[in-house]
Every structure is written in C-alpha cells, then in structure tokens.
Design a protein around this motif. Structure first.
Motif, PDB file in Angstrom:
ATOM      1  N   THR A  25       4.628  33.600  33.760  1.00  0.00           N
ATOM      2  CA  THR A  25       5.107  33.516  35.131  1.00  0.00           C
ATOM      3  C   THR A  25       4.121  33.985  36.174  1.00  0.00           C
ATOM      4  O   THR A  25       4.425  33.953  37.353  1.00  0.00           O
ATOM      5  CB  THR A  25       6.388  34.357  35.288  1.00  0.00           C
ATOM      6  N   ALA A  26       2.935  34.428  35.807  1.00  0.00           N
ATOM      7  CA  ALA A  26       2.001  34.932  36.802  1.00  0.00           C
ATOM      8  C   ALA A  26       1.427  33.793  37.628  1.00  0.00           C
ATOM      9  O   ALA A  26       1.320  32.658  37.175  1.00  0.00           O
ATOM     10  CB  ALA A  26       0.882  35.708  36.124  1.00  0.00           C
ATOM     11  N   THR A  27       1.053  34.099  38.874  1.00  0.00           N
ATOM     12  CA  THR A  27       0.534  33.110  39.800  1.00  0.00           C
ATOM     13  C   THR A  27      -0.977  33.041  39.708  1.00  0.00           C
ATOM     14  O   THR A  27      -1.646  34.043  39.545  1.00  0.00           O
ATOM     15  CB  THR A  27       0.947  33.476  41.240  1.00  0.00           C
ATOM     16  N   ASP A  28      -1.544  31.845  39.788  1.00  0.00           N
ATOM     17  CA  ASP A  28      -2.981  31.664  39.740  1.00  0.00           C
ATOM     18  C   ASP A  28      -3.590  32.008  41.092  1.00  0.00           C
ATOM     19  O   ASP A  28      -3.242  31.416  42.109  1.00  0.00           O
ATOM     20  CB  ASP A  28      -3.302  30.216  39.363  1.00  0.00           C
TER      21      ASP A  28
ATOM     22  N   GLN B 156      -0.577  19.024  27.688  1.00  0.00           N
ATOM     23  CA  GLN B 156      -1.293  18.976  28.953  1.00  0.00           C
ATOM     24  C   GLN B 156      -1.357  20.365  29.580  1.00  0.00           C
ATOM     25  O   GLN B 156      -0.448  21.176  29.419  1.00  0.00           O
ATOM     26  CB  GLN B 156      -0.623  18.015  29.945  1.00  0.00           C
ATOM     27  N   PHE B 157      -2.440  20.626  30.307  1.00  0.00           N
ATOM     28  CA  PHE B 157      -2.580  21.817  31.129  1.00  0.00           C
ATOM     29  C   PHE B 157      -2.789  21.342  32.561  1.00  0.00           C
ATOM     30  O   PHE B 157      -3.710  20.572  32.843  1.00  0.00           O
ATOM     31  CB  PHE B 157      -3.759  22.671  30.677  1.00  0.00           C
ATOM     32  N   CYS B 158      -1.916  21.765  33.484  1.00  0.00           N
ATOM     33  CA  CYS B 158      -1.905  21.242  34.844  1.00  0.00           C
ATOM     34  C   CYS B 158      -2.251  22.332  35.846  1.00  0.00           C
ATOM     35  O   CYS B 158      -1.756  23.467  35.733  1.00  0.00           O
ATOM     36  CB  CYS B 158      -0.530  20.647  35.185  1.00  0.00           C
ATOM     37  N   VAL B 159      -3.077  21.991  36.824  1.00  0.00           N
ATOM     38  CA  VAL B 159      -3.485  22.942  37.856  1.00  0.00           C
ATOM     39  C   VAL B 159      -3.218  22.332  39.228  1.00  0.00           C
ATOM     40  O   VAL B 159      -3.317  21.115  39.418  1.00  0.00           O
ATOM     41  CB  VAL B 159      -4.969  23.314  37.728  1.00  0.00           C
ATOM     42  N   PRO B 160      -2.856  23.159  40.233  1.00  0.00           N
ATOM     43  CA  PRO B 160      -2.653  22.649  41.588  1.00  0.00           C
ATOM     44  C   PRO B 160      -3.960  22.136  42.182  1.00  0.00           C
ATOM     45  O   PRO B 160      -5.023  22.727  41.991  1.00  0.00           O
ATOM     46  CB  PRO B 160      -2.146  23.875  42.358  1.00  0.00           C
ATOM     47  N   VAL B 161      -3.889  21.008  42.888  1.00  0.00           N
ATOM     48  CA  VAL B 161      -5.059  20.423  43.553  1.00  0.00           C
ATOM     49  C   VAL B 161      -4.665  19.932  44.941  1.00  0.00           C
ATOM     50  O   VAL B 161      -3.484  19.719  45.238  1.00  0.00           O
ATOM     51  CB  VAL B 161      -5.654  19.242  42.745  1.00  0.00           C
TER      52      VAL B 161
ATOM     53  N   ASP C   6       1.244  27.873  40.823  1.00  0.00           N
ATOM     54  CA  ASP C   6       1.182  28.150  39.394  1.00  0.00           C
ATOM     55  C   ASP C   6       0.468  27.039  38.641  1.00  0.00           C
ATOM     56  O   ASP C   6       0.506  25.872  39.028  1.00  0.00           O
ATOM     57  CB  ASP C   6       2.596  28.281  38.805  1.00  0.00           C
ATOM     58  N   ASP C   7      -0.189  27.415  37.541  1.00  0.00           N
ATOM     59  CA  ASP C   7      -0.621  26.450  36.544  1.00  0.00           C
ATOM     60  C   ASP C   7       0.568  26.159  35.628  1.00  0.00           C
ATOM     61  O   ASP C   7       1.547  26.906  35.610  1.00  0.00           O
ATOM     62  CB  ASP C   7      -1.775  27.007  35.714  1.00  0.00           C
ATOM     63  N   TYR C   8       0.464  25.069  34.850  1.00  0.00           N
ATOM     64  CA  TYR C   8       1.554  24.704  33.938  1.00  0.00           C
ATOM     65  C   TYR C   8       1.004  24.239  32.601  1.00  0.00           C
ATOM     66  O   TYR C   8      -0.054  23.599  32.539  1.00  0.00           O
ATOM     67  CB  TYR C   8       2.418  23.569  34.534  1.00  0.00           C
ATOM     68  N   LEU C   9       1.723  24.577  31.532  1.00  0.00           N
ATOM     69  CA  LEU C   9       1.509  23.973  30.224  1.00  0.00           C
ATOM     70  C   LEU C   9       2.682  23.042  29.946  1.00  0.00           C
ATOM     71  O   LEU C   9       3.839  23.453  30.087  1.00  0.00           O
ATOM     72  CB  LEU C   9       1.415  25.044  29.132  1.00  0.00           C
ATOM     73  N   CYS C  10       2.372  21.818  29.559  1.00  0.00           N
ATOM     74  CA  CYS C  10       3.418  20.808  29.368  1.00  0.00           C
ATOM     75  C   CYS C  10       3.557  20.444  27.895  1.00  0.00           C
ATOM     76  O   CYS C  10       2.560  20.287  27.183  1.00  0.00           O
ATOM     77  CB  CYS C  10       3.099  19.557  30.186  1.00  0.00           C
ATOM     78  N   TYR C  11       4.805  20.313  27.464  1.00  0.00           N
ATOM     79  CA  TYR C  11       5.141  20.020  26.077  1.00  0.00           C
ATOM     80  C   TYR C  11       5.937  18.719  25.995  1.00  0.00           C
ATOM     81  O   TYR C  11       6.695  18.383  26.906  1.00  0.00           O
ATOM     82  CB  TYR C  11       6.000  21.145  25.487  1.00  0.00           C
ATOM     83  N   ALA C  12       5.766  18.004  24.880  1.00  0.00           N
ATOM     84  CA  ALA C  12       6.641  16.871  24.610  1.00  0.00           C
ATOM     85  C   ALA C  12       8.052  17.396  24.330  1.00  0.00           C
ATOM     86  O   ALA C  12       8.230  18.457  23.733  1.00  0.00           O
ATOM     87  CB  ALA C  12       6.131  16.066  23.421  1.00  0.00           C
ATOM     88  N   LEU C  13       9.057  16.646  24.778  1.00  0.00           N
ATOM     89  CA  LEU C  13      10.451  17.101  24.732  1.00  0.00           C
ATOM     90  C   LEU C  13      11.340  15.980  24.219  1.00  0.00           C
ATOM     91  O   LEU C  13      11.152  14.813  24.566  1.00  0.00           O
ATOM     92  CB  LEU C  13      10.887  17.518  26.143  1.00  0.00           C
TER      93      LEU C  13
ATOM     94  N   PRO D  70       5.575  27.265  33.641  1.00  0.00           N
ATOM     95  CA  PRO D  70       4.539  27.987  34.386  1.00  0.00           C
ATOM     96  C   PRO D  70       3.643  28.782  33.436  1.00  0.00           C
ATOM     97  O   PRO D  70       4.115  29.363  32.459  1.00  0.00           O
ATOM     98  CB  PRO D  70       5.342  28.920  35.302  1.00  0.00           C
ATOM     99  N   ALA D  71       2.349  28.802  33.722  1.00  0.00           N
ATOM    100  CA  ALA D  71       1.375  29.477  32.864  1.00  0.00           C
ATOM    101  C   ALA D  71       0.302  30.117  33.730  1.00  0.00           C
ATOM    102  O   ALA D  71       0.244  29.889  34.943  1.00  0.00           O
ATOM    103  CB  ALA D  71       0.746  28.480  31.882  1.00  0.00           C
ATOM    104  N   GLU D  72      -0.560  30.896  33.119  1.00  0.00           N
ATOM    105  CA  GLU D  72      -1.722  31.433  33.816  1.00  0.00           C
ATOM    106  C   GLU D  72      -2.909  31.452  32.873  1.00  0.00           C
ATOM    107  O   GLU D  72      -2.747  31.565  31.658  1.00  0.00           O
ATOM    108  CB  GLU D  72      -1.469  32.845  34.345  1.00  0.00           C
ATOM    109  N   LYS D  73      -4.107  31.305  33.439  1.00  0.00           N
ATOM    110  CA  LYS D  73      -5.323  31.396  32.648  1.00  0.00           C
ATOM    111  C   LYS D  73      -5.601  32.864  32.343  1.00  0.00           C
ATOM    112  O   LYS D  73      -5.515  33.710  33.223  1.00  0.00           O
ATOM    113  CB  LYS D  73      -6.500  30.783  33.407  1.00  0.00           C
ATOM    114  N   LEU D  74      -5.928  33.154  31.085  1.00  0.00           N
ATOM    115  CA  LEU D  74      -6.265  34.516  30.709  1.00  0.00           C
ATOM    116  C   LEU D  74      -7.648  34.866  31.251  1.00  0.00           C
ATOM    117  O   LEU D  74      -8.499  33.988  31.411  1.00  0.00           O
ATOM    118  CB  LEU D  74      -6.240  34.659  29.192  1.00  0.00           C
ATOM    119  N   PRO D  75      -7.906  36.133  31.543  1.00  0.00           N
ATOM    120  CA  PRO D  75      -9.231  36.527  32.025  1.00  0.00           C
ATOM    121  C   PRO D  75     -10.306  36.169  31.002  1.00  0.00           C
ATOM    122  O   PRO D  75     -10.039  36.143  29.792  1.00  0.00           O
ATOM    123  CB  PRO D  75      -9.115  38.045  32.182  1.00  0.00           C
TER     124      PRO D  75
END
Length: 254
Positions: free
Chosen positions: A30-33, A89-94, A117-124, A157-162
């Motif tokens: 849930t952290a914000t990029d 998929q890994f999605c980033v705001p642009v 936020d960034d996002y990780l997307c899964y098949a459902l 919602p996801a975040e990139k690790l340091p």
C-alpha cells in the motif's frame, strides 16, 4: 482482445474503483511511489499529474492462487474469484502527450485523477459476472460504447523496494563486475582491487566513497556497467539515486 498464455480472451480491465477494494488480497502493498507524487515537468515550467498507467510484462517467481471476494461499488460483490498464478504486469503512473498524427486529435477534454501508486497485476478467474453486457465510457481519447466480458485481471497497489546497498552480491567473487548498489548523495559505489602489502594481502573491497563525479558508469573498461555518482536532491528535498534505466545511468527519485 487480450493475449494470455496463448489463448485469446475478451475481457474487461478491472476498474480503478475495483482495485481500491482489493484489500482482501493477502499480499497487497500500500505504500505510495515517491517519484509518481512529483508529477511530470512540462515545457511551461509547471507540473502535470501522472494520470495514466503504463504496464510492463514481468517474470514473477511468486505463485499466487488466493481465493477472493471482490466488492465493486459499481457492479456489486463477485465472491468466487481466484488469482491465476504469477503477476503478469507491473504498472507505473505516467503522463501522456499525444505527438501524432499532425495535428493531433482534439480528444474529449476528459481529465482523470492523478495516480500515485504502482501496481502488480494478476490474471483472474471469476465464475460470477455482475457487469452489464455493454457500457458507455469516455477517456481522453474518445467516447464510445464497449462490450464487457468476464473480468480477467486484478491489479493490486505495490511499491518498488529500495535498491540494495553498495557491496558485493552474497556468495559471489569479489570482482568489479559484481560491485554495485546505492550510496548517499556525493558518493559512488567503488571497487578497490586486491592489494599486496608488507603485512600480507589486503582483500578487494566494494564500498561507498566520496566522489565529485556526477551520476554515470563507474565500472572500469571491459566490465559490466555499474551506475554511481552524485545526484541532486528532488525539488521537495528528497533523495535521488543513480540508477540504470534502460541502459543509461540516470538520477531518479525512488
């Protein structure tokens, strides 16, 4: 049409409102990029909000088969959904700028909310479908009516690790090509080869060292590029890191 695992599906992208209600996913982040919060600088000296998502294909080692109940304020509860394996998929705001054709189309004037936020997307896979067969929609490109099939994607919602700290990769040879990682501003991750002294052999090291050089490739000739060097602070006083973006060493907020 959407391609997945060699099969063609007609599917509906899960709306952002549905994403907001995906809190039942156990592994959600849930952290914000921080970089997305800054927006995009424009030629007029202003900042434009990042209001689109650009998605990259990913290879993911984590297998997720959680059973989900998804509650959408638009379409109600669909309680029989299951994630279908790895993130796809890994999605980033642009920020989007239409550059063609000339002149560019006028668009609709629709303005979306800024995304942070960034996002990780899964098949459902969902057995139940409460969505209407057709729905009128409008984005910045055009207004039209689209047909809706089964929901087949969930974005969390996801975040990139340091980035890792400066040093050698664990269990690897102590060579320049394997020396890398993040350092504070005005420092670079520097490899020092093994040396002989009057008291014996001094082992090779990989450590942050003061530098006046700006962000760039710090590796010796003939070895894999290693990004390092000084980066300025962001306009709000945040830290920028010298990172490899598409083969170029670039200062970016993280």
């Amino acid at each position: 049409m959407k391609q997945f695992n060699g099969k063609t599906r007609i599917g509906a992208i899960v709306t952002l409102s549905t994403i907001a209600f995906a809190v039942l996913v156990v592994t959600i982040f849930t952290a914000t990029d921080a970089a997305a919060q800054l927006g995009c600088p424009t030629s007029a000296g202003t900042t434009a909000p990042a209001d689109h998502l650009k998605c990259y294909r990913v290879g993911d080692s984590f297998l997720n088969t959680d059973l989900l109940s998804l509650n959408s304020p638009q379409f109600g509860v669909e309680a029989d959904c299951q994630l279908d394996g790895h993130a796809i998929q890994f999605c980033v705001p642009v920020c989007k700028t239409i550059t063609g054709p000339v002149p560019p189309p006028t668009g609709t004037g629709f303005v979306g909310q800024a995304l942070t936020d960034d996002y990780l997307c899964y098949a459902l896979k969902c057995q139940q479908n409460n969505a209407p067969k057709r729905v009128g929609v409008e984005d910045q490109f055009a207004a039209r009516t689209v047909a809706l099939g089964l929901a087949d994607t969930l974005c969390a919602p996801a975040e990139k690790l340091p980035p890792p700290e400066c040093g050698f990769a664990t269990g690897t040879a102590k060579i320049a090509a394997l020396c890398g990682g993040a350092c504070p501003a005005d420092e670079a991750c520097k490899f020092t080869p093994e040396k002989r002294s009057s008291t014996g052999i001094i082992a090779a090291t990989c450590a942050c060292a003061q530098t006046t050089a700006s962000c760039g490739n710090t590796a010796p000739p003939g070895v894999a590029p290693v990004c390092g060097g000084s980066c300025p602070e962001t306009p709000n006083g945040g830290l920028e890191l010298c990172r490899d973006l598409g083969g170029n060493c670039t200062c970016t907020p993280f």
